[in-house]
Scaffold this active site. Structure first.
Site, PDB file in Angstrom:
ATOM      1  N   GLY A  50      36.152  -0.174 -14.558  1.00  0.00           N
ATOM      2  CA  GLY A  50      35.275  -0.087 -15.724  1.00  0.00           C
ATOM      3  C   GLY A  50      35.935   0.684 -16.855  1.00  0.00           C
ATOM      4  CG  HIS A  51      36.755   4.854 -16.486  1.00  0.00           C
ATOM      5  ND1 HIS A  51      36.468   5.111 -15.163  1.00  0.00           N
ATOM      6  CD2 HIS A  51      35.890   5.614 -17.210  1.00  0.00           C
ATOM      7  CE1 HIS A  51      35.493   5.997 -15.087  1.00  0.00           C
ATOM      8  NE2 HIS A  51      35.120   6.312 -16.310  1.00  0.00           N
ATOM      9  CB  ALA A  96      36.529   9.916 -10.827  1.00  0.00           C
ATOM     10  CG  LEU A  97      40.341   7.305 -15.148  1.00  0.00           C
ATOM     11  CD1 LEU A  97      41.600   7.026 -15.959  1.00  0.00           C
ATOM     12  CD2 LEU A  97      39.144   7.476 -16.072  1.00  0.00           C
ATOM     13  CG  HIS A  98      35.482   3.020 -12.195  1.00  0.00           C
ATOM     14  ND1 HIS A  98      35.072   2.212 -13.230  1.00  0.00           N
ATOM     15  CD2 HIS A  98      34.613   4.077 -12.191  1.00  0.00           C
ATOM     16  CE1 HIS A  98      34.002   2.735 -13.812  1.00  0.00           C
ATOM     17  NE2 HIS A  98      33.707   3.868 -13.206  1.00  0.00           N
ATOM     18  CE  LYS A 146      28.128   3.587 -14.405  1.00  0.00           C
ATOM     19  NZ  LYS A 146      27.160   4.698 -14.156  1.00  0.00           N
ATOM     20  NE  ARG A 182      26.969  10.689 -11.544  1.00  0.00           N
ATOM     21  CZ  ARG A 182      26.802  11.995 -11.498  1.00  0.00           C
ATOM     22  NH1 ARG A 182      26.664  12.598 -10.341  1.00  0.00           N
ATOM     23  NH2 ARG A 182      26.782  12.722 -12.610  1.00  0.00           N
ATOM     24  N   GLY A 207      31.014   2.694 -22.296  1.00  0.00           N
ATOM     25  CA  GLY A 207      30.526   1.643 -21.426  1.00  0.00           C
ATOM     26  C   GLY A 207      29.018   1.505 -21.490  1.00  0.00           C
TER      27      GLY A 207
END
Length: 294
Positions: free
Chosen positions: A48-49, A44-46, A164, A202, A162
């Site tokens: 940030g990844h 579920a990459l975005h 986070k 998420r 990351g």
């Protein structure tokens, strides 16, 4: 460092599903002295990844991204079941980012006896049991179990994580130290949406109103960061918690100003190693965020 295939445009992403194929692909590259970076993900990459991929490309010649939704770190079976798995989307993003390999094993490949549990218990220090460890008991044993397996499979020179998941990174660092593993842990800054929301896989579960309400988490962190030198610790926390508690649909699990090594609340201000961490349920989705003060 040079990318194996040159530019992002002509890098061919190789998709690998087995440990044997992974090792047969990487061994010749290591023999040539090429440096390998691992970016462990659950998919579920975005963006940030992708920031981790970009940083990995600066630190190594070859970038391996793993996509594996690890069952041993989920304390709620429903959470595991609904975790997003948009694999075609992820592969497209990795291809465009110029990643060299994506390792996407099955559960049986990583845990041959699953669902029978494997023996894994490591001393991660007292910080394992606070904050996320209190709400998700056993979570970090599962996290370190799969990260160790990935380290053993890829044998990376550097692994990217990351900020986070601040507590997760601390647990992985503690594991690396406890087992004396030869891998550098690189921690990359949180990537945020324009309105301050920390990017997370998420976030896809947030309704439009939930997403609006979720902004209070970063606002509370930024409030503490901005006023840290001017207000007392108790006043900072009281005001920030009040901000969060006035927003509908947001249920606060914790907000703490903590020591970055122990994750215990700081009793007086220090000039280094202070982090503010927050976790809350927004609608039906649990979110975490943090800001490093110094």
């Amino acid at each position: 460092m040079p990318n194996l295939a040159g530019s992002k445009q002509n890098t061919i992403l190789k998709v690998i599903a087995t440990l044997a194929e992974l090792q047969s692909s990487l061994t010749p590259l290591k023999t040539r002295g090429l440096k390998i970076a691992l970016v462990p993900t659950m998919g579920a990459l975005h963006q940030g990844h992708l920031s981790l991929i970009a940083e990995a490309q600066k630190l190594a010649d070859i970038v391996v991204c793993s996509i594996f939704v690890n069952p041993t770190q989920f304390t709620d079976p429903k959470d595991l079941e609904k975790y997003p798995r948009p694999l075609e989307h992820d592969i497209k993003m990795l291809t465009e980012a110029g990643c060299n390999f994506v390792f996407m094993p099955s559960v049986k490949e990583m845990y041959p006896s699953y669902p029978e549990p494997e023996q894994w218990k490591i001393n991660l220090g007292e910080a394992e049991f606070v904050l996320e460890g209190e709400f998700r008991k056993g979570h970090y044993q599962g996290v370190t179990q799969i990260v160790y397996k990935l380290f053993d499979a890829v044998k990376p020179d550097v692994a990217m994580f990351g900020q986070k998941d601040f507590q997760q990174v601390l647990m992985i660092k503690n594991m690396v130290k406890a087992l004396d593993l030869e891998v550098q842990i690189a921690v990359c800054p949180i990537i945020r949406e324009a309105d301050g929301l920390a990017m997370s896989s998420r976030n896809i579960h947030l309704s439009e109103s939930d997403r609006e309400h979720a902004l209070v988490l970063s606002k509370a962190l930024f409030y503490i960061e901005a006023n840290y030198n001017n207000l007392e610790l108790a006043e900072l926390l009281e005001s920030a918690k009040a901000m969060i508690n006035t927003v509908p649909g947001v249920e606060l699990d914790y907000l703490t100003i903590a020591n970055g090594d122990t994750l215990l609340p700081v009793e007086q201000k220090t000039i280094q190693n202070t982090v503010v961490l927050v976790a809350a349920k927004v609608g039906h989705t649990r979110l975490i965020d943090n800001v490093i003060i110094n």
